[in-house]
Write an enzyme that holds these catalytic residues in place. Structure first.
Site, mmCIF file in Angstrom:
data_model
loop_
_atom_site.group_PDB
_atom_site.id
_atom_site.type_symbol
_atom_site.label_atom_id
_atom_site.label_comp_id
_atom_site.label_asym_id
_atom_site.label_seq_id
_atom_site.Cartn_x
_atom_site.Cartn_y
_atom_site.Cartn_z
ATOM 1 N N ASP A 149 0.791 -1.229 0.000
ATOM 2 C CA ASP A 149 0.000 0.000 0.000
ATOM 3 C C ASP A 149 0.829 1.288 0.000
ATOM 4 O O ASP A 149 1.711 1.466 0.839
ATOM 5 C CB ASP A 149 -0.876 0.056 1.257
ATOM 6 C CG ASP A 149 -1.722 -1.180 1.440
ATOM 7 O OD1 ASP A 149 -1.736 -2.041 0.549
ATOM 8 O OD2 ASP A 149 -2.379 -1.280 2.497
ATOM 9 N N GLU A 318 -10.339 -1.432 4.303
ATOM 10 C CA GLU A 318 -9.002 -0.911 4.584
ATOM 11 C C GLU A 318 -8.800 0.435 3.888
ATOM 12 O O GLU A 318 -9.583 0.845 3.030
ATOM 13 C CB GLU A 318 -7.921 -1.887 4.080
ATOM 14 C CG GLU A 318 -7.900 -3.221 4.804
ATOM 15 C CD GLU A 318 -6.744 -4.094 4.364
ATOM 16 O OE1 GLU A 318 -6.045 -4.616 5.247
ATOM 17 O OE2 GLU A 318 -6.537 -4.260 3.142
#
Length: 572
Positions: A149, A318
């Site tokens: 990420d 998320e």
């Protein structure tokens, strides 16, 4: 990346020769305490210990001890039979490595015969010249090791800062740390040392950064304030600050700043809410988003939760983001809440959904029905989308992780794993009574466009004009191919990568994926790099991001139907 690959490839032979000489210089002397336990004292003036990694092995657990105190721990797949590649450990004076091998060692004899002791070597430098055919040329990727990420992104003084989830000690997920790169043009990236590393509260998961222009936190005017999740026994939210424009950070001495009983409680995204006159923080809490407010970035009040009955709930929520955007062709503005989810994506695995509505600084209200799900990108490899804080001229610029958790650890690279999408600019548009997110390549990508060429290459851009149904086939000399089909009547585009090259590493990889077009498409921009194809329409209504691993570059384009294509090289 374009600059590093082109400039460093010729250094490969030098690196190989240097490595061979270092290997023949002698094995490292370890003390063996049991069949799985060893001690290695680092007594050297060199900067690095090069650790040999074998990907099929289990992780060895390494405790770093100095002056009889534990100063660091990490995991690394130390080679027992052969070295697949090397990763650098930066040596501290007088350190002792306490190494425990986990699991069942392979058929490689006793611990003293493991390959790692013979292949470890000290060095003053670690060469990151590209040694992989699938390393992208103009997408951001880590110098070495694993990346997932993007997080903590901000713009300041002409520079874009990109942080990311990083494993410095291998090319699979482990040892979560914030890596750091910066750019002045969103295309060419410079690597920097990792600024936020694991500590006693846990590994460092995703988060965000803000530029504290008014010194609301008390760490100085224009200090960079980072918010991240510490993943220890539980997941808690922590703060660090930087007074050197994000190059180094000091962790707040009263961390954690937010706690919860929710197991999946992570990825804080912070922004200044001008209308409300306070800071807002949004984070993922299980399968909903929790919203907080603060005046000083240290003390946070829980305001509300969103999402328990909205959108897709096929996996854990998320990496949220929340922003106000203009609606194209109107004088309206609306709020968009980004919610990345894994699994649950439209084609399996991870993806980014979003919600459109209103936000008053405390509560987000979605304008669509609860059962409506909207996806930012209908490709297979687009996840963890978040945006830069403090972008100039009111721009909303974001970057995604270009992979999918179904196979991210197995894609056919080893020196590095994963790249980011090209930077994208976001807006809103209306279609059939709903509001959707528009996605366009940032204007900076235009500066890469070089001369027009007749055939595709490993790094190029195609501009395809459509006047109805069409099919585009990218092919190489081995008949590996990608087929892109546009059906105007049905309003869809299909992307078929079932025969795109190496698809054997995962049953989830060879797929056909489909995107709605929200109206007629007149032109497509298609960005090809060594391991990826990103497709957009000219109005930003279509976005598809897909990995591909051809054994040789695609060098032929076949068009069927009402389509014409121009192909441009992408210059340094």
């Amino acid at each position: 990346m374009l600059t590093e690959q082109n400039m460093k490839t010729e250094r490969l032979l030098t690196f190989t020769a240097t490595l061979f000489l270092a290997v023949t210089a002698g094995a490292q002397k370890a003390e063996f305490l049991s069949s799985r336990h060893a001690l290695l004292r680092l007594d050297t003036p060199k900067k690095y210990l090069l650790l040999p990694v074998e990907e099929k092995e289990d992780n060895a657990h390494i405790r770093v001890i100095k002056d009889n105190q534990l100063v660091k721990t990490f995991n690394c797949k130390l080679a027992t039979e052969k070295a697949d590649y090397f990763v650098p450990y930066e040596v501290g004076e007088g350190e002792l490595l306490d190494i425990t091998f986990q699991g069942t060692p392979r058929s490689n004899g006793s611990i003293g015969d493991f390959a790692c002791w013979k292949r470890m070597t000290y060095a003053d430098t670690f060469d990151t010249a590209n040694r992989e055919q699938h390393r992208p040329l103009y997408h951001h990727s880590p110098a070495c090791g694993w990346m997932n990420d993007p997080n903590g992104m901000f713009y300041k003084d002409g520079t874009w800062h990109l942080y990311y989830q990083y494993n410095p000690y291998g090319s699979q997920w482990e040892n979560m740390t914030w890596g750091h790169s910066s750019s002045t043009d969103l295309v060419h990236w410079e690597h920097h040392p990792a600024p936020i590393e694991p500590d006693g509260l846990g590994s460092i998961f995703s988060g965000s950064c803000v530029v504290d222009k008014e010194n609301t936190a008390g760490f100085g005017k224009d200090a960079i304030i980072a918010f991240y999740t510490s993943a220890g026994q539980s997941q808690t939210q922590c703060l660090a600050y930087s007074t050197d424009n994000g190059m180094t950070f000091t962790k707040y001495d009263r961390n954690p700043i937010i706690t919860s009983t929710v197991p999946d409680f992570r990825d804080p995204h912070v922004f200044w809410n001008e209308e409300a006159g306070h800071w807002n923080l949004i984070l993922a809490a299980g399968q909903q988003m929790s919203i907080y407010s603060s005046a000083n970035l240290k003390e946070w009040k829980h305001e509300s939760d969103f999402g328990a009955t909205y959108g897709n709930h096929g996996g854990v929520w998320e990496c949220p983001d929340l922003m106000k955007l203009p609606v194209a062709g109107t004088d309206k503005e609306k709020w968009m809440l980004i919610c990345n989810i894994n699994p649950g994506g439209p084609w399996g695995g991870s993806a980014a959904q979003y919600f459109i509505g209103d936000f008053d600084g405390k509560t987000f209200t979605c304008e669509s029905k609860p059962e409506v799900t909207k996806w930012m990108d209908y490709g297979k490899d687009h996840y963890a989308t978040v945006t830069f804080d403090n972008a100039p001229d009111g721009r909303r610029v974001g970057i995604a992780w270009m992979s999918n958790w179904q196979y991210a650890n197995q894609v056919p690279t080893q020196q590095f794993r994963s790249a980011n999408s090209i930077a994208r600019e976001y807006g809103l548009f209306e279609y059939n009574g709903e509001t959707y997110c528009s996605v366009k390549p940032v204007k900076e990508m235009d500066t890469l466009r070089g001369n027009q060429r007749k055939t595709p290459s490993e790094a190029c851009e195609m501009v395809v004009t459509l006047k109805g149904d069409a099919q585009l086939t990218l092919r190489n000399d081995r008949n590996e191919r990608v087929v892109i089909s546009y059906n105007q009547e049905d309003g869809i585009i299909d992307f078929d990568r079932r025969h795109s090259g190496n698809v054997s590493f995962s049953d989830a990889f060879p797929t056909i994926v489909t995107t709605p077009t929200y109206g007629t498409v007149h032109q497509l921009r298609i960005f090809i790099d060594r391991c990826s194809i990103e497709l957009f329409d000219e109005e930003g209504k279509v976005a598809m991001t897909n990995l591909v691993f051809p054994t040789t570059p695609y060098n032929r384009l076949t068009l069927k139907g009402k389509a014409k294509a121009k192909i441009y090289s992408l210059k340094n």
